[in-house]
Design an enzyme around this catalytic site. Structure first.
Site, PDB file in Angstrom:
ATOM      1  N   LYS A  52       0.845  -1.203   0.000  1.00 31.66           N
ATOM      2  CA  LYS A  52       0.000   0.000   0.000  1.00 31.66           C
ATOM      3  C   LYS A  52       0.884   1.259   0.000  1.00 31.66           C
ATOM      4  O   LYS A  52       0.607   2.215  -0.718  1.00 31.66           O
ATOM      5  CB  LYS A  52      -0.937  -0.022   1.223  1.00 31.66           C
ATOM      6  CG  LYS A  52      -2.055  -1.051   1.085  1.00 31.66           C
ATOM      7  CD  LYS A  52      -2.818  -1.287   2.388  1.00 31.66           C
ATOM      8  CE  LYS A  52      -3.809  -2.431   2.213  1.00 31.66           C
ATOM      9  NZ  LYS A  52      -4.500  -2.810   3.464  1.00 31.66           N
ATOM     10  N   GLN A  96      -4.200  -1.517  10.187  1.00 32.29           N
ATOM     11  CA  GLN A  96      -4.113  -2.792   9.474  1.00 32.29           C
ATOM     12  C   GLN A  96      -4.613  -3.912  10.396  1.00 32.29           C
ATOM     13  O   GLN A  96      -4.143  -4.059  11.519  1.00 32.29           O
ATOM     14  CB  GLN A  96      -2.659  -3.062   9.038  1.00 32.29           C
ATOM     15  CG  GLN A  96      -2.476  -4.337   8.250  1.00 32.29           C
ATOM     16  CD  GLN A  96      -3.175  -4.309   6.888  1.00 32.29           C
ATOM     17  OE1 GLN A  96      -3.089  -3.339   6.146  1.00 32.29           O
ATOM     18  NE2 GLN A  96      -3.888  -5.394   6.559  1.00 32.29           N
ATOM     19  N   ASP A 119     -10.638   3.073   4.497  1.00 36.64           N
ATOM     20  CA  ASP A 119     -11.093   1.675   4.423  1.00 36.64           C
ATOM     21  C   ASP A 119     -12.606   1.600   4.203  1.00 36.64           C
ATOM     22  O   ASP A 119     -13.128   0.546   3.819  1.00 36.64           O
ATOM     23  CB  ASP A 119     -10.767   0.948   5.734  1.00 36.64           C
ATOM     24  CG  ASP A 119      -9.484   0.133   5.645  1.00 36.64           C
ATOM     25  OD1 ASP A 119      -9.032  -0.126   4.516  1.00 36.64           O
ATOM     26  OD2 ASP A 119      -8.955  -0.242   6.700  1.00 36.64           O
TER      27      ASP A 119
END
Ligand code: NAP
Length: 290
Positions: A52, A96, A119
């Site tokens: 990412k 995460q 997200d």
């Protein structure tokens, strides 16, 4: 034989678009910044976060991975999360997952401000898609968003189609069901208690498999005369340790019209969506300041 719907050609266009938007934001004084929180040494998480970061840097954004030890106290974890949440230089923020056991009770999706929630897990973003948004207002969960992008790029009409989503997770299955509904598909959401899953799938125009079981869906779930479209979300390992999806690709190849490969399909789209959400979050934040 099925046509493989790959992420690579779509990726090229989106990367160009995001790079340009990022350059425009920089010109106006803001470099989009993604803040990641990573707890412990979970090896897939180390790879995901590093990928990412590389992607954000590729489009011209910045990304910092804030690493905390696996035994970090809840107090320290929350303190750092709040600091990033309140930092005006942080445009996008996510934790995460998975978190270590002693932190797993925390609903981190709700602790990230909705406007930085790249997200798309915050209740306010999820409510927007529940209310009919297709991504104009909300930051949409990345994997379902990427799947919609793929379907659109392939000119697959969703209106009036029968779509079957297998898997009811908060990150894939449920938001996928809402998005497809918002695009006027008729959606059946399936899970481990669904009766006669094969028959349900045989009646579908589009099947999205987000199950987490290697090569689960084979040609016995399909109706070859229906020219079905199969989207494989799964990231699993087969008996030889190779990455594979939830769909038995060899088995279905001659029984469907379009199939997303694993790897090279939905997984790659998820990172693209994260980049799109970061740019959108940054633009929204600047718009609010004006
Ligand atoms: P998850 O939370 O692991 O849940 C799996 C879902 O599959 C559950 O709803 C479960 O039903 C259902 N299921 C399990 N066995 C089934 C069966 N025999 N028949 C029908 N349904 C069954 O799901 P997830 O987090 O969405 O992940 C699913 C897969 O997608 C995993 O392989 C994951 O690694 C992958 N994934 C990929 C990406 C990407 O970027 N490509 C992103 C996220 C996830 P119940 O609810 O009844 O238990």
């Amino acid at each position: 034989m099925a046509t493989l719907l790959r992420a690579a050609p779509i990726s090229q266009r989106i990367v160009e678009d995001l790079t340009q938007k990022c350059a425009e934001l920089k010109k106006s004084g803001t470099t989009p910044h993604l803040q990641v929180m990573l707890v412990g040494e979970h090896s897939p998480s180390l790879i995901y976060t590093s990928n990412k970061k590389k992607f954000m840097e590729k489009i011209g954004a910045t990304c910092d991975i804030h690493k905390l030890p696996a035994d970090v106290s809840e107090e320290e974890f929350i303190r750092d999360l709040k600091r990033f949440a309140n930092d005006k230089n942080v445009n996008g923020l996510f934790v995460q997952l998975p978190l270590p056991k002693h932190l797993s009770h925390l609903d981190v999706g709700q602790m990230v401000p909705y406007e930085k929630d790249v997200d798309g897990f915050h209740a306010q973003n999820l409510y927007a898609i529940m209310a009919g948004d297709t991504g104009q207002k909300a930051l949409v969960p990345c994997t379902p968003k990427g799947i919609i992008t793929m379907l659109k790029e392939a000119n697959i009409e969703l209106e009036g189609k029968k779509a079957v989503v297998i898997g009811r997770s908060m990150i894939v299955g449920k938001p996928m069901m809402l998005l497809l509904t918002n695009f006027n598909a008729t959606v059946t959401l399936c899970h481990s208690r669904t009766k006669d899953l094969q028959r349900v799938c045989q009646d579908a125009d589009i099947i999205i498999a987000a199950i987490g079981r290697a090569k689960f869906l084979d040609n016995s779930f399909l109706s070859p005369q229906k020219n079905q479209i199969l989207i494989d979300v799964g990231i699993n390992h087969d008996e030889n340790g190779n990455v594979c999806g939830d769909i038995d690709q060899d088995s279905v190849m001659d029984f469907c019209e379009i199939l997303t490969p694993v790897p090279g399909g939905v997984g790659k789209m998820t990172i693209l969506s994260l980049g799109e959400n970061l740019i959108k979050a940054t633009e929204n934040q600047i718009g609010k300041l004006k």
